[in-house]
Design a protein around this motif. Structure first.
Motif, short mmCIF file in Angstrom:
data_model
loop_
_atom_site.label_atom_id
_atom_site.label_comp_id
_atom_site.label_asym_id
_atom_site.label_seq_id
_atom_site.Cartn_x
_atom_site.Cartn_y
_atom_site.Cartn_z
N UNK A 1 -52.56 -11.30 7.10
CA UNK A 1 -51.68 -10.03 7.03
C UNK A 1 -51.25 -9.46 6.19
N UNK A 2 -51.27 -10.23 5.00
CA UNK A 2 -50.57 -9.78 3.75
C UNK A 2 -51.35 -8.92 2.78
N UNK A 3 -52.76 -8.77 3.34
CA UNK A 3 -53.74 -8.10 2.95
C UNK A 3 -53.30 -6.61 2.48
N UNK A 4 -53.78 -5.94 1.53
CA UNK A 4 -53.76 -4.71 1.12
C UNK A 4 -54.66 -4.01 0.19
N UNK A 5 -55.00 -2.76 -0.08
CA UNK A 5 -55.91 -2.21 -0.87
C UNK A 5 -55.46 -2.66 -2.15
N UNK A 6 -54.13 -2.91 -2.61
CA UNK A 6 -53.68 -3.25 -4.04
C UNK A 6 -54.43 -4.72 -4.12
N UNK A 7 -54.02 -5.63 -3.34
CA UNK A 7 -54.54 -6.95 -3.54
C UNK A 7 -56.13 -7.03 -3.80
N UNK A 8 -56.91 -6.09 -2.62
CA UNK A 8 -58.35 -6.02 -3.05
C UNK A 8 -58.70 -5.63 -4.12
N UNK A 9 -58.08 -4.58 -5.13
CA UNK A 9 -58.45 -4.11 -6.18
C UNK A 9 -57.75 -4.86 -7.57
N UNK A 10 -56.52 -5.35 -7.28
CA UNK A 10 -55.73 -5.60 -8.39
C UNK A 10 -55.22 -6.75 -8.63
N UNK A 11 -55.74 -7.99 -7.59
CA UNK A 11 -55.08 -9.10 -7.73
C UNK A 11 -55.64 -9.96 -9.14
N UNK A 12 -56.99 -9.90 -9.30
CA UNK A 12 -57.82 -10.35 -10.35
C UNK A 12 -57.32 -10.00 -11.55
N UNK A 13 -57.22 -8.67 -11.66
CA UNK A 13 -56.65 -8.15 -13.12
C UNK A 13 -55.22 -8.47 -13.19
N UNK A 14 -54.32 -8.68 -12.23
CA UNK A 14 -53.05 -8.97 -12.68
C UNK A 14 -53.03 -10.19 -12.92
N UNK A 15 -53.59 -11.35 -12.35
CA UNK A 15 -53.56 -12.59 -12.83
C UNK A 15 -54.14 -12.95 -14.24
N UNK A 16 -55.10 -12.11 -14.52
CA UNK A 16 -55.73 -11.99 -16.02
C UNK A 16 -54.75 -11.32 -17.15
N UNK A 17 -53.71 -10.55 -16.52
CA UNK A 17 -52.86 -9.90 -17.17
C UNK A 17 -53.72 -8.82 -17.98
N UNK A 18 -54.53 -7.97 -17.09
CA UNK A 18 -55.18 -6.97 -17.59
C UNK A 18 -54.70 -5.72 -17.13
N UNK A 19 -54.01 -4.63 -17.84
CA UNK A 19 -53.29 -3.78 -17.44
C UNK A 19 -53.80 -2.49 -17.96
N UNK A 20 -55.11 -2.31 -18.18
CA UNK A 20 -55.55 -1.12 -18.68
C UNK A 20 -55.42 0.28 -17.61
N UNK A 21 -54.82 1.24 -17.93
CA UNK A 21 -54.39 2.25 -16.77
C UNK A 21 -55.33 2.91 -15.96
N UNK A 22 -55.12 2.75 -14.83
CA UNK A 22 -55.79 3.60 -13.82
C UNK A 22 -54.67 4.55 -13.29
N UNK A 23 -53.46 4.10 -13.23
CA UNK A 23 -52.21 4.87 -13.11
C UNK A 23 -51.12 4.42 -13.90
N UNK A 24 -50.65 5.08 -14.65
CA UNK A 24 -49.73 4.63 -15.73
C UNK A 24 -48.34 4.63 -15.10
N UNK A 25 -47.52 3.50 -15.79
CA UNK A 25 -46.36 3.31 -15.22
C UNK A 25 -45.38 4.55 -15.47
N UNK A 26 -45.53 5.28 -16.68
CA UNK A 26 -44.90 6.62 -16.80
C UNK A 26 -45.19 7.47 -15.56
N UNK A 27 -46.16 7.63 -14.86
CA UNK A 27 -46.22 8.60 -13.87
C UNK A 27 -45.66 7.85 -12.77
N UNK A 28 -45.70 6.68 -12.74
CA UNK A 28 -45.06 6.15 -11.30
C UNK A 28 -43.49 6.11 -11.55
N UNK A 29 -42.98 6.17 -12.59
CA UNK A 29 -41.60 6.16 -12.90
C UNK A 29 -40.98 7.61 -12.59
#
Length: 289
Positions: free
Chosen positions: A209-237
Motif C-alpha cells: 500500500x505504501x507503493x508509489x511512483x517515487x518508490x518505483x523510480x528512486x528507491x535504489x538511487x536513494x539507497x545508493x546516495x545517487x542524487x544526479x538531478x532529474x528535478x533539482x532541489x532549487x526548483x522544488x524549493x
C-alpha cells in the motif's frame, strides 16, 4: 503546424524532441548554444531569440524556470505576445504562480492569443519517455486545440479548470511529491539504523500500500546516495513556496506542507540545491547525525 519552443533544459529538450519526431516543424530558442545545437541535430530549427522563434508559429510552448522568466518571455519588447500572430495558441508548461498564469492569459486575450497553463509532472524520465502527467488550465476550446500536441508529450492529460487552475493542481502535486520524498528518506534512515538491509525492505514497501511512483523510480538511487538531478532541489524549493502561497490565498492551513517546505528549504540552505529532490535524504541524515 509550426511550433515555437522556448526553454530547452532538462525537461524542454526531450519534449521538443518528441514534437520533432512527430513531424511538427519545431523552432527552438534557449540561452544555451549547446541545447540549440542538440535540437538542430535531430531535425529541429533554431532561432536567435524569442521573436524569431515565434514568427509564423501556430503554437508556442514555453518551459521556463519561474514566473519572472515567463513574464520576460511573454511581455518583453522582443517577447512572445509582441510578435505573436493573431490566433496563436500559447501553452506554458512552466511551473509558476497561478496569478502569473492569469496575468499572461489576460494580456494575451487582448491580442487574440489563446493561453493554456499546462505544467507537467513526471520529471526528466517522464519527459524523455513521453509519459508526463499534464494538468491544464484555460478555455475548453483551447484545450481541445492543444490535445493532439500534448498527446505527444504525456499520457495523463486533464483539463482541470480555468486559467491558473493547472498551476494550482501542480502546487498540490509538488507538496505530495515533497512529502513522499521526505517519508521515503525517513524509512531508509530507520531501516539502516535498525540494522535492516534497506534494499529488500524498500522492495517490500514498493509492492504494498505504501507503493508509489517515487518508490518505483528512486528507491535504489536513494539507497545508493545517487542524487544526479532529474528535478533539482532549487526548483522544488520554488514550487513549495508556490504551494504555501496558494494555501494562504485560499485561506486554508496545510501543516504538513509547511513542514515539507522547511525540509526542502533546509536542503537548499545546506548546499544541495543543484541535487535531485530525492536529496531530502541528506537533510534527514543530518538531523540524525
Amino acid at each position: 503546424m509550426n511550433i515555437a519552443f522556448v526553454g530547452l533544459g532538462i525537461m524542454g529538450s526531450p519534449m521538443a524532441a518528441h514534437l520533432v519526431r512527430a513531424g511538427f516543424t519545431v523552432v527552438g530558442y534557449d540561452v544555451s548554444a549547446e541545447r540549440l545545437a542538440a535540437l538542430a541535430a535531430i531535425g529541429g530549427k533554431t532561432a536567435s531569440g524569442v521573436a524569431e522563434a515565434v514568427a509564423g508559429a501556430d503554437v508556442a510552448i514555453t518551459m521556463l524556470p519561474d514566473s519572472p522568466q515567463v513574464e520576460e518571455v511573454a511581455f518583453g519588447e522582443d517577447g512572445l505576445l509582441a510578435h505573436a500572430k493573431p490566433g496563436l495558441l500559447y501553452i506554458d508548461a512552466s511551473t509558476i504562480k497561478p496569478e502569473t498564469s492569469r496575468k499572461v492569459a489576460q494580456e494575451a486575450a487582448a491580442r487574440d492569443v489563446g493561453v493554456l497553463d499546462a505544467p507537467v509532472s513526471g520529471g526528466e524520465r517522464g519527459a524523455v519517455d513521453g509519459t508526463l502527467s499534464i494538468m491544464v488550465g484555460g478555455r475548453a476550446e483551447d484545450f481541445q486545440a492543444a490535445r493532439e500536441i500534448l498527446g505527444h508529450l504525456g499520457t495523463t492529460i486533464v483539463h482541470v479548470g480555468p486559467h491558473g487552475a493547472g498551476q494550482t493542481v501542480k502546487a498540490a502535486n509538488q507538496l505530495v511529491v515533497g512529502g513522499i520524498y521526505g517519508l521515503v528518506a525517513e524509512a531508509i534512515v530507520l531501516l539502516e539504523a535498525s540494522g535492516v538491509d534497506p534494499g529488500p525492505g524498500m522492495d517490500v514497501l514498493a509492492g504494498g500500500l505504501a507503493g508509489s511512483r517515487i518508490l518505483d523510480l528512486k528507491r535504489q538511487s536513494m539507497i545508493k546516495r545517487e542524487f544526479a538531478p532529474g528535478f533539482r532541489i532549487d526548483l522544488h524549493h520554488k514550487d513549495m513556496g508556490i504551494a504555501v502561497a496558494a494555501a494562504r490565498e485560499a485561506g486554508v492551513s496545510l501543516p504538513l506542507t509547511g513542514l515539507v517546505a522547511q525540509l526542502v528549504a533546509a536542503a537548499k540552505a545546506q548546499g544541495h540545491g543543484s541535487l535531485d529532490h530525492s536529496a531530502l535524504l541528506k537533510v534527514i541524515e543530518r538531523i540524525n547525525s
